[in-house]
Design a protein around this motif. Sequence first.
Motif, PDB file in Angstrom:
ATOM      1  N   LEU A 136       0.855  -1.180   0.000  1.00  0.00           N
ATOM      2  CA  LEU A 136       0.000   0.000   0.000  1.00  0.00           C
ATOM      3  C   LEU A 136       0.889   1.227   0.000  1.00  0.00           C
ATOM      4  CD1 LEU A 136      -2.910   1.110   0.135  1.00  0.00           C
ATOM      5  CD2 LEU A 136      -2.657   1.163   2.627  1.00  0.00           C
ATOM      6  N   ASN A 137       0.809   2.010  -1.077  1.00  0.00           N
ATOM      7  CA  ASN A 137       1.605   3.222  -1.215  1.00  0.00           C
ATOM      8  C   ASN A 137       0.809   4.385  -0.648  1.00  0.00           C
ATOM      9  OD1 ASN A 137       2.918   5.570  -2.174  1.00  0.00           O
ATOM     10  ND2 ASN A 137       3.863   4.399  -3.819  1.00  0.00           N
ATOM     11  N   THR A 138       1.292   4.943   0.481  1.00  0.00           N
ATOM     12  CA  THR A 138       0.565   6.027   1.119  1.00  0.00           C
ATOM     13  C   THR A 138       0.799   7.365   0.432  1.00  0.00           C
ATOM     14  OG1 THR A 138       2.352   6.453   2.701  1.00  0.00           O
ATOM     15  CG2 THR A 138       0.692   4.830   3.333  1.00  0.00           C
ATOM     16  N   GLY A 139       1.682   7.352  -0.567  1.00  0.00           N
ATOM     17  CA  GLY A 139       1.930   8.588  -1.305  1.00  0.00           C
ATOM     18  C   GLY A 139       0.891   8.844  -2.372  1.00  0.00           C
ATOM     19  N   ASP A 140       0.611   7.808  -3.204  1.00  0.00           N
ATOM     20  CA  ASP A 140      -0.359   8.005  -4.292  1.00  0.00           C
ATOM     21  C   ASP A 140      -1.631   7.193  -4.105  1.00  0.00           C
ATOM     22  OD1 ASP A 140       0.408   5.413  -4.829  1.00  0.00           O
ATOM     23  OD2 ASP A 140       1.350   5.845  -6.748  1.00  0.00           O
ATOM     24  N   HIS A 141      -1.789   6.589  -2.909  1.00  0.00           N
ATOM     25  CA  HIS A 141      -3.024   5.873  -2.553  1.00  0.00           C
ATOM     26  C   HIS A 141      -3.340   4.727  -3.512  1.00  0.00           C
ATOM     27  CE1 HIS A 141      -4.658   9.585  -0.149  1.00  0.00           C
ATOM     28  NE2 HIS A 141      -3.425   9.237   0.174  1.00  0.00           N
TER      29      HIS A 141
END
Length: 223
Positions: A136-141
């Motif tokens: 899960l990339n919290t930068g680009d959701h």
Amino acid sequence: MYRLFVVEDDRGIAEAIRNQAKLWGYEVIIADDFRNIMAEFAKAQPHLVLMDISLPYFNGYHWCSEIRRVSKVPVIFISSASDNMNIVMAMNMGADEFIAKPFDQSVLIAKVQAMLRRAYDFASSVPVIEHRGAILNTGDHTLICPDGKIELSKNEYRILLCLMENKGRVVSREKLMERLWETDSFVDENTLTVNVNRLRKKLDSAGLANFIATRFGEGYLIE
């Protein structure tokens, strides 16, 4: 513990990097299949990549550009091809740093530490959260899976983030609804159920069946 992914066909150099990095508490994964670096990258889920330019089958420029299609993970090139043209090419392909061979191991570790600090320690939150091979990339959701990338709606992202932050623990429906209340829309029980069901369908289609478990009367969890 930070994970380093070393893409280097000289096994002696790769092992030397691993031995030195372990002294500093890093986990190191060395690439084996130079035909399919992306599969190994997805499996390793590294926080930083160390990559040579000259590799069997496809060069480091190719793999760096492939990594950049799915991830913002820091990439450091390590190569004896250290002329200006190769350095410029490396940066244009998405590299964050270039270290010329031969290099001092202490200098390499210092640059790795500096890169990790810039990429993660100063961030407002953990940039990526991993479970069962999904990132899960919290930068680009987005959720990066071995089969591709899943685009998440705002509500789906907030639900999944909350569950992955609490891996192994049941998260109540009330807590998830509080998380969804952070959006601008009204959230009720039905809204939560609809979003969880949509999220599950996306996960199922990406090969992540039963990623979210239900504990009736309690809530949801990721085991």
